[in-house]
Scaffold this motif. Structure first.
Motif, PDB file in Angstrom:
ATOM      1  N   ASP A 126       5.903  60.866 -39.336  1.00 12.78           N
ATOM      2  CA  ASP A 126       5.349  61.599 -40.565  1.00 12.78           C
ATOM      3  C   ASP A 126       6.427  61.460 -41.482  1.00 12.78           C
ATOM      4  N   ASN A 127       6.285  61.056 -42.645  1.00  9.14           N
ATOM      5  CA  ASN A 127       7.256  60.950 -43.816  1.00  9.14           C
ATOM      6  C   ASN A 127       7.123  61.959 -44.520  1.00  9.14           C
ATOM      7  N   LEU A 128       8.087  63.036 -44.858  1.00  6.79           N
ATOM      8  CA  LEU A 128       7.600  64.283 -45.672  1.00  6.79           C
ATOM      9  C   LEU A 128       8.248  64.048 -47.001  1.00  6.79           C
ATOM     10  N   ALA A 129       8.782  62.751 -47.358  1.00  8.29           N
ATOM     11  CA  ALA A 129       9.617  62.818 -48.583  1.00  8.29           C
ATOM     12  C   ALA A 129       8.730  62.847 -49.870  1.00  8.29           C
ATOM     13  N   GLU A 130       7.530  62.771 -49.729  1.00  9.06           N
ATOM     14  CA  GLU A 130       6.718  62.617 -51.175  1.00  9.06           C
ATOM     15  C   GLU A 130       5.594  63.827 -50.857  1.00  9.06           C
ATOM     16  N   LYS A 131       5.833  64.578 -50.038  1.00  8.28           N
ATOM     17  CA  LYS A 131       4.896  65.773 -49.741  1.00  8.28           C
ATOM     18  C   LYS A 131       5.351  67.037 -50.941  1.00  8.28           C
ATOM     19  N   PRO A 132       4.423  67.525 -51.652  1.00  7.88           N
ATOM     20  CA  PRO A 132       4.987  68.449 -52.810  1.00  7.88           C
ATOM     21  C   PRO A 132       5.913  69.806 -52.096  1.00  7.88           C
ATOM     22  N   GLU A 133       5.434  70.142 -51.147  1.00  8.32           N
ATOM     23  CA  GLU A 133       6.345  71.281 -50.375  1.00  8.32           C
ATOM     24  C   GLU A 133       7.608  70.864 -49.941  1.00  8.32           C
ATOM     25  N   TYR A 134       8.172  69.677 -50.030  1.00  7.15           N
ATOM     26  CA  TYR A 134       9.112  69.280 -49.588  1.00  7.15           C
ATOM     27  C   TYR A 134      10.276  68.767 -50.743  1.00  7.15           C
ATOM     28  N   GLN A 135       9.796  68.874 -51.933  1.00  6.72           N
ATOM     29  CA  GLN A 135      10.331  68.401 -53.075  1.00  6.72           C
ATOM     30  C   GLN A 135      11.952  69.168 -53.322  1.00  6.72           C
ATOM     31  N   GLU A 136      11.937  70.407 -53.065  1.00  9.35           N
ATOM     32  CA  GLU A 136      13.102  71.193 -53.088  1.00  9.35           C
ATOM     33  C   GLU A 136      14.254  70.739 -52.016  1.00  9.35           C
ATOM     34  N   THR A 137      13.697  70.383 -51.071  1.00  9.71           N
ATOM     35  CA  THR A 137      14.469  69.922 -49.903  1.00  9.71           C
ATOM     36  C   THR A 137      14.869  68.562 -50.067  1.00  9.71           C
ATOM     37  N   VAL A 138      13.932  67.575 -50.521  1.00 18.11           N
ATOM     38  CA  VAL A 138      14.381  66.420 -51.071  1.00 18.11           C
ATOM     39  C   VAL A 138      15.611  66.303 -52.045  1.00 18.11           C
ATOM     40  N   ASN A 139      15.347  67.042 -53.154  1.00 13.23           N
ATOM     41  CA  ASN A 139      16.407  67.047 -54.151  1.00 13.23           C
ATOM     42  C   ASN A 139      17.724  67.840 -53.631  1.00 13.23           C
ATOM     43  N   GLN A 140      17.860  68.444 -52.798  1.00 13.18           N
ATOM     44  CA  GLN A 140      18.959  69.015 -52.292  1.00 13.18           C
ATOM     45  C   GLN A 140      19.858  67.989 -51.364  1.00 13.18           C
ATOM     46  N   LEU A 141      18.997  67.363 -50.785  1.00  9.82           N
ATOM     47  CA  LEU A 141      19.322  66.236 -49.854  1.00  9.82           C
ATOM     48  C   LEU A 141      19.786  65.222 -50.628  1.00  9.82           C
ATOM     49  N   ALA A 142      19.255  64.785 -51.610  1.00 11.50           N
ATOM     50  CA  ALA A 142      19.627  63.564 -52.544  1.00 11.50           C
ATOM     51  C   ALA A 142      21.036  63.862 -53.291  1.00 11.50           C
ATOM     52  N   LYS A 143      21.198  65.361 -53.567  1.00 11.25           N
ATOM     53  CA  LYS A 143      22.772  65.695 -53.958  1.00 11.25           C
ATOM     54  C   LYS A 143      23.703  65.452 -53.003  1.00 11.25           C
ATOM     55  N   ASP A 144      23.342  65.738 -51.818  1.00 14.18           N
ATOM     56  CA  ASP A 144      24.268  65.990 -50.567  1.00 14.18           C
ATOM     57  C   ASP A 144      24.440  64.539 -50.174  1.00 14.18           C
ATOM     58  N   LEU A 145      23.633  63.486 -50.406  1.00 14.88           N
ATOM     59  CA  LEU A 145      23.829  62.087 -50.049  1.00 14.88           C
ATOM     60  C   LEU A 145      24.809  61.642 -50.952  1.00 14.88           C
ATOM     61  N   ARG A 146      24.609  62.108 -52.123  1.00  9.55           N
ATOM     62  CA  ARG A 146      25.656  61.313 -53.363  1.00  9.55           C
ATOM     63  C   ARG A 146      27.033  61.898 -53.021  1.00  9.55           C
ATOM     64  N   ILE A 147      27.128  63.084 -52.363  1.00 12.29           N
ATOM     65  CA  ILE A 147      28.596  63.625 -52.180  1.00 12.29           C
ATOM     66  C   ILE A 147      29.286  63.244 -50.870  1.00 12.29           C
ATOM     67  N   LYS A 148      28.405  62.786 -49.907  1.00 17.97           N
ATOM     68  CA  LYS A 148      28.976  62.209 -48.561  1.00 17.97           C
ATOM     69  C   LYS A 148      29.027  60.786 -48.377  1.00 17.97           C
ATOM     70  N   TRP A 149      28.222  60.143 -49.418  1.00 12.42           N
ATOM     71  CA  TRP A 149      28.373  58.670 -48.849  1.00 12.42           C
ATOM     72  C   TRP A 149      29.596  57.846 -49.417  1.00 12.42           C
ATOM     73  N   GLY A 150      30.709  58.594 -49.808  1.00 14.41           N
ATOM     74  CA  GLY A 150      32.101  58.123 -50.010  1.00 14.41           C
ATOM     75  C   GLY A 150      32.143  58.039 -51.547  1.00 14.41           C
ATOM     76  N   LYS A 151      33.290  58.273 -52.041  1.00 12.66           N
ATOM     77  CA  LYS A 151      33.652  57.976 -53.388  1.00 12.66           C
ATOM     78  C   LYS A 151      33.624  56.671 -53.949  1.00 12.66           C
ATOM     79  N   ASP A 152      33.957  55.832 -53.150  1.00  5.65           N
ATOM     80  CA  ASP A 152      33.773  54.464 -53.589  1.00  5.65           C
ATOM     81  C   ASP A 152      32.286  53.584 -53.294  1.00  5.65           C
ATOM     82  N   PHE A 153      31.358  54.285 -53.104  1.00  6.74           N
ATOM     83  CA  PHE A 153      30.158  53.917 -52.653  1.00  6.74           C
ATOM     84  C   PHE A 153      29.456  52.784 -53.436  1.00  6.74           C
ATOM     85  N   LEU A 154      29.426  53.202 -54.961  1.00  3.99           N
ATOM     86  CA  LEU A 154      28.920  52.457 -55.843  1.00  3.99           C
ATOM     87  C   LEU A 154      29.914  51.581 -56.624  1.00  3.99           C
ATOM     88  N   LYS A 155      30.986  51.219 -56.082  1.00  5.82           N
ATOM     89  CA  LYS A 155      31.967  50.236 -56.524  1.00  5.82           C
ATOM     90  C   LYS A 155      31.547  49.009 -56.174  1.00  5.82           C
TER      91      LYS A 155
END
Length: 478
Positions: free
Chosen positions: A449-478
């Motif tokens: 059950d993919n929750l990512a597009e459900k309206p009630e999970y958008q706040e969670t998705v937005n926070q996880l998106a921020k966390d992902l970019r912090i944790k994937w490593g400083k060189d990730f996009l290089k």
């Protein structure tokens, strides 16, 4: 006269004390410093955590079960990339994958991470004898300066023994002669590569026993990688009528199409249809073959561990066993790896540390880049600054880990594992997501059950998106 006698007596006492002190100091100098712990480093290709000590009770693996009872078992260990070459290069250098680093099976650590001292290279520089047998890196000559000796069995990589399969496969690197029960040969264990790897490891242990320096002996076993070649006696351990397809044998409509693939690795084999779902009988045959290969490699690992004990080396040797990534056995109607579902990311990992482990289990989240700094800490070597992993030694000491997350990547997909949440984004070089996937394992362990597009999970998705970019490593996009 009495004064002289007293003086003489005092003088003699001083001389005796001086001689005694010198003798003690001399004895202190000749006491040999205890050499660091050895490391037996066991890699198993395509091994899922579908084992007895993970709660599954249908695969016979008595030697792994025994090792687990003497080890710390990681219930939540995750590879950083679900493809063999990249996973191994990342693990052995202790650094994360990026958009352009550690991409596929042909990855080389000495190309993608030439600026990093690998784990075996660091150990060699610190007095260890380092030996690579079998499949440690994907390319046997990768990071060649790290090893005192490298060995790989001779012969076709698909290792067929039945004449029909040898003829149909020829000398091709990709097998075309059948993936599973077509190779059910009445042969000894040593006929296949893993039997040879075990015997080479045993001979190396005998040699290393007499060396006055610690060793890092890496054994890379091939099975249960395709094709499912194992002696017939291991197939005979299982009744195919008892084998069932996984509960998650479905592709939910809520899951992004990017999450799936055509399992091209399996499609290369002659008895596999080129498209569409596999017939159920063939699917069960493949599962049967996988089980047989796990039992076969378990037996080979058992031989090595028995020899370690016989040589009285086990009290001086750390044993770590890991699978390079998970593997889909019909989960989500997928086969092989190359996805970011938990079935491809979660891995078996156990570590036996003499005097510290005795069958404990931990639910702490660890990732494969954590192995490097953990082993260096255990043997008392300073970890290089470039290593991005975090030591899990505090878990061995009974402490709660500081980190409760992991990040894995395959192609455009990047997954943050945090607590019970599995959040994946598919991004291009700009880092902007074009597809998303979120599962809550507390309520949906099979990831249906993919929750990512459900309206009630958008706040969670937005926070996880921020966390992902912090944790994937400083060189990730290089």
């Amino acid at each position: 006269m009495n004064i002289n006698k007293k003086s003489l007596l005092s003088f003699l006492i001083l001389i005796l004390l001086f001689i005694s002190c010198k003798k003690e100091k001399k004895e202190e100098i000749v006491v040999e410093e205890k050499k660091p712990m050895n490391i037996l480093f066991i890699a198993v290709d395509d091994l899922r955590p579908e084992l007895n000590f993970y709660g599954a009770h249908h695969i016979q693996s008595p030697n792994l079960d025994k090792l687990a009872k003497e080890s710390l078992v990681f219930n939540r260990a995750y590879c950083n990339i679900p493809v063999c070459g990249a996973s191994r290069a990342s693990l052995l250098t202790g650094i994360r994958p990026t958009r352009h680093r550690f991409l596929n099976y042909s990855t080389r650590a000495d190309v993608d991470a030439a600026h990093v001292t690998s784990l075996p290279k660091l150990l060699k520089e610190n007095g260890y004898t380092t030996i690579s047998n079998g499949k440690i890196y994907h390319k046997n000559n990768d990071d060649s300066l790290a090893w005192d000796n490298r060995w790989f069995p001779k012969g076709n990589i698909r290792n067929y023994k039945l004449e029909k399969n040898i003829i149909e496969n020829g000398s091709a690197n990709l097998a075309m002669g059948g993936a599973s029960s077509h190779e059910m040969a009445e042969v000894d264990d040593s006929a296949y590569f893993d039997g040879e790897i075990a015997q080479k490891g045993i001979e190396d242990l005998k040699m290393l026993k007499n060396k006055n320096q610690p060793f890092f002996l890496a054994l890379g076993f091939m099975k249960p990688h395709l094709p499912f070649n194992a002696p017939k006696k291991y197939w005979d351990l299982y009744n195919r009528n008892d084998i069932e397809l996984p509960e998650s044998y479905v592709r939910p409509k809520s899951t992004p199409k990017q999450a799936f693939h055509n399992y091209g690795e399996l499609r290369n084999y002659g008895n596999i249809p080129k498209k569409g779902d596999l017939p159920k009988d063939l699917a069960k045959e493949l599962i049967h073959g996988y089980y047989a290969c796990v039992s076969y490699v378990d037996a080979q690992i058992g031989l090595v561990l028995d020899e370690l004990k016989r040589l009285e080396l086990e009290d001086d040797t750390i044993v770590i066993l890991w699978g390079d990534h998970g593997w889909n056995l019909g989960d989500h109607k997928l086969w092989s790896k190359h996805v970011t579902f938990e079935t491809a990311l979660r891995t078996p990992m156990i570590i036996k540390v003499p005097g510290k482990t005795k069958g404990q289990k931990t639910d702490a989240i660890v990732e494969y880049i954590d192995i490097y700094p953990s082993l260096t800490e255990l043997v008392g070597i300073v970890t290089p600054n470039k290593v991005e992993g975090q030591s899990f030694v505090p878990i061995l000491e009974g402490y709660k880990p500081e980190k409760d997350w992991a990040v894995s990547k395959f192609k455009d997909a990047v997954t943050l594992i945090k607590g019970d949440l599995f959040y994946t984004e598919w991004t291009k070089d700009d880092g902007i997501a074009y597809a998303r996937m979120l599962f809550d394992h507390k309520t949906d362990p099979l990831e249906l059950d993919n929750l990512a597009e459900k309206p009630e999970y958008q706040e969670t998705v937005n926070q996880l998106a921020k966390d992902l970019r912090i944790k994937w490593g400083k060189d990730f996009l290089k």
